[in-house]
Motif scaffolding. Structure first.
Motif, short mmCIF file in Angstrom:
data_model
loop_
_atom_site.label_atom_id
_atom_site.label_comp_id
_atom_site.label_asym_id
_atom_site.label_seq_id
_atom_site.Cartn_x
_atom_site.Cartn_y
_atom_site.Cartn_z
N GLY A 87 4.72 19.03 -16.45
CA GLY A 87 3.50 19.20 -17.24
C GLY A 87 2.60 17.98 -17.15
N GLN A 88 1.33 18.24 -16.81
CA GLN A 88 0.35 17.16 -16.78
C GLN A 88 -0.15 16.86 -18.19
OE1 GLN A 88 -0.03 15.70 -13.99
NE2 GLN A 88 0.39 17.19 -12.37
N GLY A 89 -0.68 15.69 -18.39
CA GLY A 89 -1.19 15.32 -19.70
C GLY A 89 -1.72 13.91 -19.67
N PRO A 90 -2.05 13.35 -20.84
CA PRO A 90 -2.57 11.97 -20.87
C PRO A 90 -1.55 10.95 -20.38
CG PRO A 90 -2.14 12.79 -23.10
CD PRO A 90 -2.01 13.96 -22.18
N HIS A 91 -0.27 11.36 -20.33
CA HIS A 91 0.75 10.44 -19.83
C HIS A 91 0.72 10.31 -18.31
CE1 HIS A 91 2.40 14.52 -19.83
NE2 HIS A 91 3.08 14.16 -18.76
N THR A 92 0.10 11.28 -17.60
CA THR A 92 0.18 11.29 -16.13
C THR A 92 -0.39 10.02 -15.50
OG1 THR A 92 0.15 13.70 -16.04
CG2 THR A 92 -0.49 12.53 -14.05
N PRO A 93 -1.63 9.60 -15.84
CA PRO A 93 -2.13 8.37 -15.19
C PRO A 93 -1.30 7.15 -15.53
CG PRO A 93 -3.65 9.11 -16.91
CD PRO A 93 -2.67 10.22 -16.70
N GLY A 152 0.81 -1.22 0.00
CA GLY A 152 0.00 0.00 0.00
C GLY A 152 0.84 1.27 0.00
N PRO A 153 1.75 1.44 0.97
CA PRO A 153 2.60 2.62 0.96
C PRO A 153 3.45 2.73 -0.30
CG PRO A 153 2.64 1.60 3.12
CD PRO A 153 1.91 0.66 2.22
N GLY A 154 3.98 1.60 -0.80
CA GLY A 154 4.81 1.65 -2.01
C GLY A 154 4.03 2.14 -3.21
N PHE A 155 2.80 1.64 -3.36
CA PHE A 155 1.96 2.09 -4.49
C PHE A 155 1.69 3.59 -4.40
CE2 PHE A 155 -2.20 3.22 -6.11
CZ PHE A 155 -2.14 2.76 -7.42
N VAL A 156 1.35 4.07 -3.22
CA VAL A 156 0.99 5.48 -3.08
C VAL A 156 2.20 6.38 -3.28
CG1 VAL A 156 0.11 7.21 -1.47
CG2 VAL A 156 -0.99 4.98 -1.62
N VAL A 157 3.37 5.96 -2.80
CA VAL A 157 4.59 6.75 -3.03
C VAL A 157 4.80 6.95 -4.53
CG1 VAL A 157 7.10 6.73 -2.88
CG2 VAL A 157 5.74 6.17 -0.86
N GLY A 158 4.68 5.86 -5.31
CA GLY A 158 4.90 5.97 -6.75
C GLY A 158 3.86 6.80 -7.45
N ALA A 159 2.58 6.56 -7.15
CA ALA A 159 1.51 7.28 -7.83
C ALA A 159 1.55 8.77 -7.52
CB ALA A 159 0.16 6.67 -7.44
N VAL A 160 1.73 9.11 -6.25
CA VAL A 160 1.76 10.53 -5.86
C VAL A 160 3.02 11.21 -6.39
CG1 VAL A 160 1.83 12.12 -3.91
CG2 VAL A 160 0.28 10.16 -3.88
N ALA A 161 4.14 10.50 -6.44
CA ALA A 161 5.38 11.08 -6.98
C ALA A 161 5.19 11.47 -8.44
CB ALA A 161 6.53 10.09 -6.83
N SER A 221 5.37 15.35 -9.46
CA SER A 221 6.49 15.78 -10.30
C SER A 221 6.01 16.39 -11.61
CB SER A 221 7.44 14.61 -10.57
OG SER A 221 6.77 13.57 -11.25
N ASN A 222 4.83 15.99 -12.07
CA ASN A 222 4.31 16.57 -13.31
C ASN A 222 3.78 17.98 -13.11
OD1 ASN A 222 5.02 14.53 -14.99
ND2 ASN A 222 3.04 13.49 -14.94
N LEU A 223 3.77 18.46 -11.87
CA LEU A 223 3.53 19.89 -11.68
C LEU A 223 4.68 20.70 -12.27
CD1 LEU A 223 2.23 19.85 -7.99
CD2 LEU A 223 0.88 20.12 -10.07
#
Length: 530
Positions: A90-96, A72-81, A85-87
């Motif tokens: 740049g956000q885009g269709p690649h973000t998800p 759980g923590p590992g997944f959230v660290v990666g997804a939130v990072a 970082s895309n702030l």
């Protein structure tokens, strides 16, 4: 539906499931803060190495976080990072896609720890980090193929071939970064993990001796000592994951035993504790059987935790006639469970279930498992009495009075109650009978048929030297389960058992501090934009 929309929908569901999993795990505030810090570190690591194409420590930080802290923590660290970082990038269709890819790196780290333990050396960790870099590159190549091509295999091979230099740079960077800081990073996280892991252990002999001296020095009634010893036995059955085993000192927890122990401790005025509450909440996410749902719901309420989600599960399996599967015990506990979550007796679901119960009473006042026409039993009649009272039937109403009289007539000469008429007494059926008598407004201490001892005195007589309560004179099966149910009866607490004040206060404090996603994002934002 287009390929683009379909892929985005699947990614959205996967990410939502991952965050919901982390949210429902109710991690303590220390874990939330650590995960937020790691996510910020991974995001800043990506920004810091932006001048070097595809060389970044982000994948290593995420994978090693999952390796040390769990899935759980590992997944959230990666997804939130990825999102944070895309702030910068740049956000885009690649973000998800990046969120899912780096979240998967966290899951890979957790799987590595599960398979090989958390003591791998520098080079094995570096090799896995290199593989994760390659897998992340292939995943992002797939993102380009899905979103921007006609989806021919040759197009994917072309994208993959053109990205080889970038993917090789990612792999080499991951290996180098892990060789430099990987083992030290893991050791630091594991030290932190040991600090927030709670392990309950039996009282040491010296502590037990001191406790015995204090108990002997203070005046206490026999009932008080019975309760204290039973509580101590149950506490010593708690396992490392917060649940409870079937016996004192057992290593493997069980959801059924754990639910009843939480209820028994609450009946004795004891806070089951945060570890137990978190354990039973994890079980609540997986239960599907109606009986398991009811038992888990009542345990959650005894721990001071909300359980409206389980009440909704029960309503979905309630039949049109008001019953659950045409069974008296499950329908009675449906009423008890719904009332435990705050629904009034006038609630339509409660009314229908209560009316169905009334119709199942036989002409002598008893209730059988399968309803009208099935052989009556003490357990089913006791459950029905508690369900009727919780469903709004007065203690002086005819169904409750008749059922109570039927129960009393079945008391054995030793003061206990049997499972069925004419069989030997046992602690669990006696406990159910006591709870039903209390719910019906009768004092079980005065129920002495043919000058027998009271049912509560019978329960006390079954307590062993270790504090547990035997199932019967000839059997000592599942002592934590039996002791828990007997404890609720000795305390004269019918169902549903209300959480003690200490448990309710602790639950409120947990609810205030454990809002993981909001706290996580706020800490990440503070780290990125001081």
């Amino acid at each position: 539906m287009t390929w683009q929309l379909a892929s985005f929908s699947l990614l959205f569901l996967a990410l939502a499931a991952g965050f919901a999993w982390y949210e429902r795990a109710r991690p303590p505030a220390k874990v939330v803060a650590l995960v937020a810090t790691l996510a910020a570190l991974a995001a800043l690591g990506r920004a810091a190495f932006a001048p070097l194409p595809n060389v970044k420590p982000t994948t290593d930080i995420v994978l090693l976080s999952g390796y040390a802290l769990g899935a759980g923590p590992g997944f959230v660290v990666g997804a939130v990072a990825a999102l944070a970082s895309n702030l910068f990038f740049g956000q885009g269709p690649h973000t998800p896609w990046q969120m899912a890819g780096w979240g998967g790196a966290g899951l890979l780290g957790a799987a590595l720890a599960h398979a090989f333990g958390r003591d791998l050396g520098r080079w094995p960790l570096a090799a896995v980090c290199g593989f994760a870099g390659f897998a992340f590159g292939a995943w992002m190549d797939l993102h380009l193929w899905v979103l921007f091509t006609d989806h021919r295999p040759a197009e994917y091979l072309l994208i993959f071939g053109r990205s080889v230099p970038f993917n090789v740079a990612h792999v080499v960077g991951n290996v180098v970064f892990c060789l430099i800081f990987g083992p030290a990073f893991v050791r630091a996280l594991l030290r932190f993990r040991r600090r927030f892991d709670i392990v309950w252990r039996p009282l040491a002999p010296a502590g037990a001796a001191l406790a015995a001296v204090l108990v002997l020095a203070a005046p206490a009634s026999a009932a008080d000592r019975t309760v204290e010893r039973a509580v101590a036995y149950l506490r010593a059955a708690q396992t490392a994951d917060g649940g409870f085993a079937g016996v004192k000192g057992g290593e493997s927890s069980n959801a059924i035993y754990s639910s009843w122990v939480i209820i028994g401790l609450a009946a004795a005025g004891e806070d089951p504790g945060e570890a137990a509450a978190r354990y039973i909440r994890r079980q609540a996410d997986t239960v599907t059987d109606a009986g398991d749902i009811e038992r888990t719901l009542l345990a959650l309420r005894a721990a001071g935790e909300p359980a409206d989600d389980l009440a909704q599960k029960l309503l979905r399996v309630q039949g049109r006639d008001g019953s659950i599967e045409g069974l008296v015990n499950r329908t009675a506990f449906l009423v008890i469970s719904l009332r435990a979550t705050g629904r009034p007796a006038s609630d339509p679901a409660v009314r229908r279930a209560t009316s169905w119960l009334v119709r199942q009473q036989n002409r002598r006042g008893g209730f059988g498992t399968g309803g009208l026409g099935s052989p009556p039993s003490i357990d089913d009649t006791a459950a029905a009495i508690q369900g009727l009272v919780q469903g709004g039937r007065s203690r002086r109403s005819r169904p409750v009075l008749r059922a109570g009289a039927w129960l009393v007539r079945r008391q054995n000469a030793d003061g206990g109650f049997p499972l069925g008429p004419g069989t030997p007494s046992n602690a669990q059926s006696t406990a159910w009978a006591v709870q039903a008598l209390v719910a019906a407004g009768r004092d079980p201490r005065r129920v002495r048929r043919n000058r027998s001892r009271s049912p509560i005195a019978y329960l006390r007589s079954l307590q062993g030297a270790d504090g547990s309560i035997r199932y019967s004179r000839t059997s000592r099966q599942v002592p934590t389960w039996v002791t828990s149910q007997a404890l609720a009866a000795i305390m004269r607490k019918p169902m549903p058992v209300r959480a003690p004040a200490a448990a309710r206060a602790a639950a409120r404090r947990r609810a205030e501090r454990e809002r993981p996603l909001a706290a996580l994002l706020s800490v990440v934002a503070a780290a990125l934009f001081p």
